[in-house]
Design a protein around this motif. Structure first.
Motif, PDB file in Angstrom:
ATOM      1  N   GLN A 149       0.827  -1.209   0.000  1.00 55.93           N
ATOM      2  CA  GLN A 149       0.000   0.000   0.000  1.00 55.93           C
ATOM      3  C   GLN A 149       0.858   1.256   0.000  1.00 55.93           C
ATOM      4  O   GLN A 149       0.561   2.222  -0.704  1.00 55.93           O
ATOM      5  N   ARG A 155      -4.727  -1.232  -3.316  1.00 58.31           N
ATOM      6  CA  ARG A 155      -5.760  -0.250  -3.015  1.00 58.31           C
ATOM      7  C   ARG A 155      -5.719   0.154  -1.546  1.00 58.31           C
ATOM      8  O   ARG A 155      -5.560  -0.689  -0.662  1.00 58.31           O
ATOM      9  N   ALA A 156      -5.860   1.442  -1.299  1.00 60.18           N
ATOM     10  CA  ALA A 156      -5.651   1.986   0.037  1.00 60.18           C
ATOM     11  C   ALA A 156      -6.864   1.842   0.937  1.00 60.18           C
ATOM     12  O   ALA A 156      -6.754   2.021   2.153  1.00 60.18           O
ATOM     13  N   ASP A 157      -8.046   1.520   0.368  1.00 64.98           N
ATOM     14  CA  ASP A 157      -9.244   1.411   1.191  1.00 64.98           C
ATOM     15  C   ASP A 157      -9.400   0.041   1.825  1.00 64.98           C
ATOM     16  O   ASP A 157     -10.367  -0.223   2.530  1.00 64.98           O
ATOM     17  N   VAL A 158      -8.432  -0.836   1.608  1.00 70.55           N
ATOM     18  CA  VAL A 158      -8.396  -2.147   2.262  1.00 70.55           C
ATOM     19  C   VAL A 158      -7.518  -2.038   3.504  1.00 70.55           C
ATOM     20  O   VAL A 158      -6.456  -1.411   3.461  1.00 70.55           O
ATOM     21  N   ASP A 162      -8.566  -7.205   6.338  1.00 75.99           N
ATOM     22  CA  ASP A 162      -9.448  -7.731   5.287  1.00 75.99           C
ATOM     23  C   ASP A 162      -8.808  -8.906   4.559  1.00 75.99           C
ATOM     24  O   ASP A 162      -9.494  -9.834   4.109  1.00 75.99           O
ATOM     25  N   ARG A 201      -8.000   1.821  -7.575  1.00 80.24           N
ATOM     26  CA  ARG A 201      -9.417   1.464  -7.594  1.00 80.24           C
ATOM     27  C   ARG A 201     -10.227   2.738  -7.336  1.00 80.24           C
ATOM     28  O   ARG A 201      -9.854   3.541  -6.493  1.00 80.24           O
ATOM     29  N   GLN A 203     -13.717   2.809  -6.600  1.00 68.94           N
ATOM     30  CA  GLN A 203     -14.848   2.644  -5.714  1.00 68.94           C
ATOM     31  C   GLN A 203     -14.394   2.229  -4.332  1.00 68.94           C
ATOM     32  O   GLN A 203     -13.475   1.434  -4.168  1.00 68.94           O
ATOM     33  N   GLY A 204     -15.068   2.759  -3.314  1.00 70.94           N
ATOM     34  CA  GLY A 204     -14.770   2.378  -1.945  1.00 70.94           C
ATOM     35  C   GLY A 204     -15.493   1.101  -1.567  1.00 70.94           C
ATOM     36  O   GLY A 204     -16.312   0.567  -2.336  1.00 70.94           O
ATOM     37  N   LEU A 205     -15.203   0.615  -0.379  1.00 69.38           N
ATOM     38  CA  LEU A 205     -15.816  -0.614   0.115  1.00 69.38           C
ATOM     39  C   LEU A 205     -16.951  -0.290   1.076  1.00 69.38           C
ATOM     40  O   LEU A 205     -16.827   0.632   1.884  1.00 69.38           O
ATOM     41  N   THR A 208     -17.936  -1.872   7.506  1.00 63.63           N
ATOM     42  CA  THR A 208     -16.759  -1.593   8.331  1.00 63.63           C
ATOM     43  C   THR A 208     -15.751  -2.718   8.207  1.00 63.63           C
ATOM     44  O   THR A 208     -16.136  -3.870   7.938  1.00 63.63           O
ATOM     45  N   PRO A 209     -14.473  -2.428   8.387  1.00 60.47           N
ATOM     46  CA  PRO A 209     -13.452  -3.472   8.265  1.00 60.47           C
ATOM     47  C   PRO A 209     -13.509  -4.451   9.430  1.00 60.47           C
ATOM     48  O   PRO A 209     -14.069  -4.120  10.492  1.00 60.47           O
TER      49      PRO A 209
END
Length: 211
Positions: A149, A155-158, A162, A201, A203-205, A208-209
């Motif tokens: 990352q 992708r930074a939203d992971v 996860d 990427r 789109q976000g996820l 909540t993680p």
């Protein structure tokens, strides 16, 4: 290689205050080899009688050489899981952060796919005694994810938490919805997951993680 003692060394060290005879050592080596194969094929519920049968020894010899079925399985699982910490350390030496993560992910998923016992062990089926080695694998994976990352390759939203769930989902059963898995289906699944983790990427996820 890891500095951790292997399963044979751990079990030999449990011999009460004396050097075991050569035939005793051979029996322990056979039991470890048989247990490793049986755990992969059957899982952690494999019986002492089944391990002894595969090792070509009687059940009396089994209990003379190891204190319990649980002690043998714990030593074997710890040894196999320790190999994963070595793989993480070796992967971390790769100058390419994404390739390092990808190399470890493939080895980790292959082991999960090929060993019932490892799938059960990483899922917590074997109690707290394996927590130290599982913690080492966690730390190795976390470092690989965060390095990729930081390099802008994942992708930074992971969050790193996860990733174990994603890799666990890659290994599949042989059938679903009346379909039969292809050869090395886990490899196909892994490629899709890895492609989904690559940056950038847009789109976000949702949600909540994992905690």
């Amino acid at each position: 290689m890891s500095s951790r003692d292997g399963a044979v060394a751990v079990l030999l060290a449990a011999e009460p205050g004396r050097m075991p005879r050569a035939d005793a050592r051979r029996n322990i080596e056979r039991l470890v080899e048989a247990a490793r194969a049986a755990v992969a094929e059957i899982g952690v519920e494999v019986t002492a009688h089944e391990i002894a049968r595969r090792a070509g020894v009687g059940i009396g010899t089994f209990y003379r050489r190891v204190s319990s079925r649980e002690a043998l399985l714990e030593a074997v699982l710890d040894e196999v899981l320790a190999e994963m910490t070595d793989l993480a350390a070796n992967a971390a030496a790769d100058p390419d952060p994404w390739r390092a993560f990808e190399t470890f992910a493939a080895a980790y998923v292959r082991l999960r796919a090929e060993s019932c016992g490892i799938r059960e062990a990483v899922g917590g089926a074997c109690g707290p005694n394996l927590d130290p080695v599982l913690g080492e694998i966690q730390e190795g994976l976390r470092a690989l994810v965060e390095r990729a990352q930081k390099a802008g390759m994942m992708r930074a939203d992971v969050v790193w938490q996860d990733v174990p769930f994603l890799l666990a989902a890659v290994a599949t059963g042989p059938r679903t919805l009346r379909l039969r898995a292809g050869e090395e289906q886990w490899g196909r699944n892994l490629r899709i997951v890895l492609d989904g983790l690559r940056a950038p990427r847009s789109q976000g996820l949702p949600g909540t993680p994992p905690a």
